[in-house]
Design an enzyme around this catalytic site. Structure first.
Site, mmCIF file in Angstrom:
data_model
loop_
_atom_site.group_PDB
_atom_site.id
_atom_site.type_symbol
_atom_site.label_atom_id
_atom_site.label_comp_id
_atom_site.label_asym_id
_atom_site.label_seq_id
_atom_site.Cartn_x
_atom_site.Cartn_y
_atom_site.Cartn_z
ATOM 1 N N GLY A 10 0.878 -1.166 0.000
ATOM 2 C CA GLY A 10 0.000 0.000 0.000
ATOM 3 C C GLY A 10 0.918 1.218 0.000
ATOM 4 O O GLY A 10 1.587 1.492 1.006
ATOM 5 N N VAL A 14 -0.432 6.356 4.260
ATOM 6 C CA VAL A 14 0.269 5.715 5.385
ATOM 7 C C VAL A 14 1.530 5.002 4.879
ATOM 8 O O VAL A 14 2.608 5.127 5.471
ATOM 9 C CB VAL A 14 -0.650 4.712 6.132
ATOM 10 N N ARG A 89 -14.284 3.006 11.679
ATOM 11 C CA ARG A 89 -13.298 2.091 11.086
ATOM 12 C C ARG A 89 -13.988 0.790 10.677
ATOM 13 O O ARG A 89 -13.635 0.167 9.685
ATOM 14 C CB ARG A 89 -12.188 1.792 12.099
ATOM 15 N N HIS A 176 -8.847 -1.044 18.579
ATOM 16 C CA HIS A 176 -8.581 0.275 17.998
ATOM 17 C C HIS A 176 -9.913 0.847 17.558
ATOM 18 O O HIS A 176 -10.345 0.646 16.449
ATOM 19 C CB HIS A 176 -7.650 0.088 16.794
#
Ligand code: APR
Length: 309
Positions: A10, A14, A89, A176
């Site tokens: 990716g 990020v 998320r 998270h």
């Protein structure tokens, strides 16, 4: 000495920023992989061309070909959709499960012995998907969430007290997301618990802001989610593995009975060294903290079921 090889899957916000942090820390050679043609190549070349200025001899390659990841020491998975304002998320789960499954098959093929750091969201469920699909040893798969959530927590504490971030030690447990469990009683400034330094209301305000830290940035950016702090966090974990630092870092690690939980990857304090996750640090929790942690674990288990992996 052999140079370490770090593959980042990716090459978006990020991933590319993680490559930058890894280069600055001189962690080793870096391979950036993405499905979009030209993007990893372009970002990789741009980074490589910054290396003479940074004074760092990292080989940085961008590619669409997983074969170039062969025999990496560390693989960081950032492939997948980020969220947009109004999304949790968890809303990313269907699409990102598919992407992370495909990515895992490639990791199995080319770097089955690597230390795997997962960043794609929903984090805890994506760690489960990688582990289930890839059947890697449990000590070699970990999710990046706790270092990020704790860094946010530490930032807000340092701001509130006007002290250096370096003197603030803080961590969160659990998944998270909304169920994360910040533990103010174990957070300290220069060794003094913050419960002695800040009023209860201020601590509650900081805990709330930490829990919503990701959403706060999504709402500001509008087109995607945070990436400087998430990528820095992933690289801190990678560094501890590559340099066998044995850091104690909050991260989504496999529990085998610790805190009364078995068979789940969830946020705890773990030691990361040359053997991957070397130890889970157990410590006493109050009944209230235990309840909050259990709720978080239950939520993670539900999410894992939704992946149907
Ligand atoms: N293989 C490789 N790369 C992929 C694949 C795949 N199968 N599918 C998508 N990608 C790539 C995209 O082409 C894109 O370049 O993943 C990259 C994701 O980058 P961004 O859209 O910029 O998202 P980013 O902000 O980097 O977030 C990535 O990390 O923090 C989490 O929630 C976030 O799940 C998201 C992930």
């Amino acid at each position: 000495m052999k140079r370490s090889k770090i593959t980042i899957i990716g090459a978006g916000h990020v991933g590319a920023t993680a490559a930058h942090w890894a280069m600055i820390k001189n962690l080793g050679d870096i391979v950036l992989i993405d499905i979009q043609e030209g993007v990893p190549q372009g970002k990789g070349l741009d980074l490589l061309e910054s290396s003479p200025i940074a004074g760092i001899d990292s080989r940085i390659t961008g590619t669409n070909n997983y074969a170039e990841a062969k025999d990496s020491d560390v693989v960081i998975v950032t492939a997948g959709l980020p969220r947009k304002p109004g999304m949790s998320r968890d809303d990313l789960i269907a699409k990102n499960t598919e992407i992370v499954k495909n990515v895992t098959e490639q990791i199995v093929k080319y770097c089955p012995k690597a230390f795997l750091i997962i960043v794609s969201n929903p984090l805890d469920a994506m760690v489960y998907v990688v582990s289930k699909v890839g059947k890697f040893p449990n000590n070699m798969v970990v999710g990046m969430a706790g270092v990020l959530d704790s860094a946010r927590f530490r930032t807000f504490i340092s701001e509130a007290l006007g002290v250096s971030v370096e003197d603030v030690s803080a961590f969160v447990l659990g998944g998270h997301g909304d169920t994360m469990v910040p533990l103010p009683r174990y957070c300290s400034v220069g060794g003094i618990p913050i419960t002695e330094l800040l009023p209860k209301e201020k601590i509650e305000e900081i805990v709330k802001r930490t829990r919503n830290g990701g959403a706060e940035i999504v709402n500001l950016l509008k087109t995607g989610s945070a990436y400087y702090a998430p990528s820095a966090a992933a690289i801190e974990m990678a560094e501890s593995y590559i340099r066998d630092k044995k850091r104690i870092l909050p991260c989504a690690a496999y529990l085998n009975g610790e805190f009364g939980v078995k068979g789940v990857f969830v946020g705890v304090l773990a030691q990361i060294g040359g053997n991957g996750i070397e130890k889970i640090i157990e410590f006493p929790l109050t009944d209230e903290e235990k309840d909050a942690f259990q709720k978080s674990v239950d939520h993670v288990k539900e999410l894992c079921k939704v992946t149907k992996v």
